[in-house]
Design a protein around this motif. Structure first.
Motif, short mmCIF file in Angstrom:
data_model
loop_
_atom_site.label_atom_id
_atom_site.label_comp_id
_atom_site.label_asym_id
_atom_site.label_seq_id
_atom_site.Cartn_x
_atom_site.Cartn_y
_atom_site.Cartn_z
N GLU A 198 -11.61 -31.02 -20.91
CA GLU A 198 -10.52 -30.38 -21.24
C GLU A 198 -9.73 -29.96 -19.89
O GLU A 198 -8.54 -30.19 -20.21
N ARG A 245 -5.64 -26.22 -29.74
CA ARG A 245 -7.05 -25.57 -29.46
C ARG A 245 -7.61 -24.62 -30.26
O ARG A 245 -8.94 -24.76 -30.55
N ASN A 281 -16.14 -28.65 -21.38
CA ASN A 281 -15.33 -28.02 -20.54
C ASN A 281 -14.64 -28.64 -19.51
O ASN A 281 -13.33 -28.39 -19.07
N LEU A 288 -6.83 -21.26 -21.69
CA LEU A 288 -8.38 -21.25 -21.82
C LEU A 288 -8.95 -19.82 -22.09
O LEU A 288 -10.12 -19.61 -22.23
#
Lengths: 180, 135
Positions: free
Chosen positions: A130, A74, A127, A149
């Motif tokens: 994910e 990420r 978003n 996150l």
């Protein structure tokens, strides 16, 4: 696998190879679902393993190796996205998409996607896709997901809830399209 | 296609793509790029430097200061200003709070304390610097 190497605080070439064999696909898939581009996923996944090797001392064993690798993926994607070069190329790529023939990416998806549901997830906003991927595919806990996150636990829960709703809507649309 | 939401979520447990995307060629590229990689040990390097340089610096400062004798240097050069006559001769009041010997000793102590404080601050800043380093 990595646990044994972690104990001695070293990761030799063989251990790196095993790490890539075990988690290479996971890393690549996550990178692809973030970037929605094969070439980007190739670069990000390679960079991820290079980073993991260089910063192997930072793995404290608090999370699983896969979660640690996904976190690196990420971060690599974020830096990939923020580079001005990539932005410029992406803009040009979007501007150039005027023809009706399917792109190489679309052809790849048609040929390689294992099920329709992944196509639906791919259409979701970043978003949403994910959190769905992290939760439903990788099986991360809410706490792990929130940590990865960089959001609160409640925010992660509400994001997942919204993502499920969106996925349902897209799924219904997909069903309608298939019927017609 | 008539799947319940729970079912589609179940399907997400499966692999999204058929076949391998993280190819052996990519694995080789990673290995090649890491071929000549040696982890940097900046932190230990700086600590090693600090461990050697700081005592040397401290000793230099100490011996340097010990080598300085008050008045020795002044004796070689003709003073531009002659020494002031004692206050008794001029009739002026002597405001010196301490006798000259004690004042000199006090001055020496202050100098040593200052150099020690300097060394301590320097080593502290070096240590803080190394703490913040990432490799």
């Amino acid at each position: 696998m990595y646990g044994a190497t972690k104990d001695s605080n070293t990761m030799n070439a063989a251990a790196l190879k095993t790490l890539m064999e075990d988690y290479g696909e996971d890393v690549w898939n996550y990178a692809y679902y973030l970037a929605r581009s094969r070439s980007a996923a190739d670069d990000i996944s390679q960079e991820t393993f290079i980073r993991a090797y260089k910063y192997r001392d930072t793995f404290r064993g608090e999370a699983s190796v896969r979660t640690w690798l996904l976190r690196i993926t990420r971060n690599r994607w974020l830096s990939y996205r923020s580079s001005s070069f990539i932005r410029r190329v992406t803009l040009q790529a979007h501007a150039g998409r005027s023809g009706s023939s399917p792109s190489a990416e679309e052809v790849f998806l048609q040929q390689s996607l294992s099920s329709e549901v992944w196509k639906v997830v791919l259409q979701l906003p970043r978003n949403a896709r994910e959190v769905l991927m992290l939760y439903a595919h990788y099986g991360l806990s809410m706490e792990e997901m929130a940590g990865m996150l960089g959001i609160s636990l409640s925010a992660a829960k509400s994001r997942l809830h919204r993502a499920r709703q969106q996925a349902n809507e897209y799924w219904e649309k997909e069903k309608e399209l298939n019927r017609s | 296609m008539s799947k319940l939401p729970e079912e589609w979520e179940q399907q997400l447990k499966e692999k999204p793509f058929e076949g391998m995307n993280f190819t052996p060629q990519m694995q080789k590229k990673v290995e090649q790029r890491l071929g000549g990689y040696q982890p940097k040990r900046k932190r230990y390097k700086i600590l090693a430097y600090a461990a050697v340089l700081l005592p040397v610096m401290a000793m230099l400062l100490w011996f340097g200061y010990s080598g300085l004798e008050p008045g020795k240097l002044a004796g070689r050069i003709t003073p531009l200003v002659s020494e002031a006559p004692p206050p008794r001769e001029t009739g002026a009041a002597d405001f010196s709070p301490l006798p000259p010997a004690i004042a000199k000793a006090f001055q020496a102590m202050i100098m040593r304390l200052a150099s020690a404080a300097f060394i301590m601050l320097k080593s502290l800043s070096l240590l803080l610097k190394t703490k913040g380093l990432k490799y």
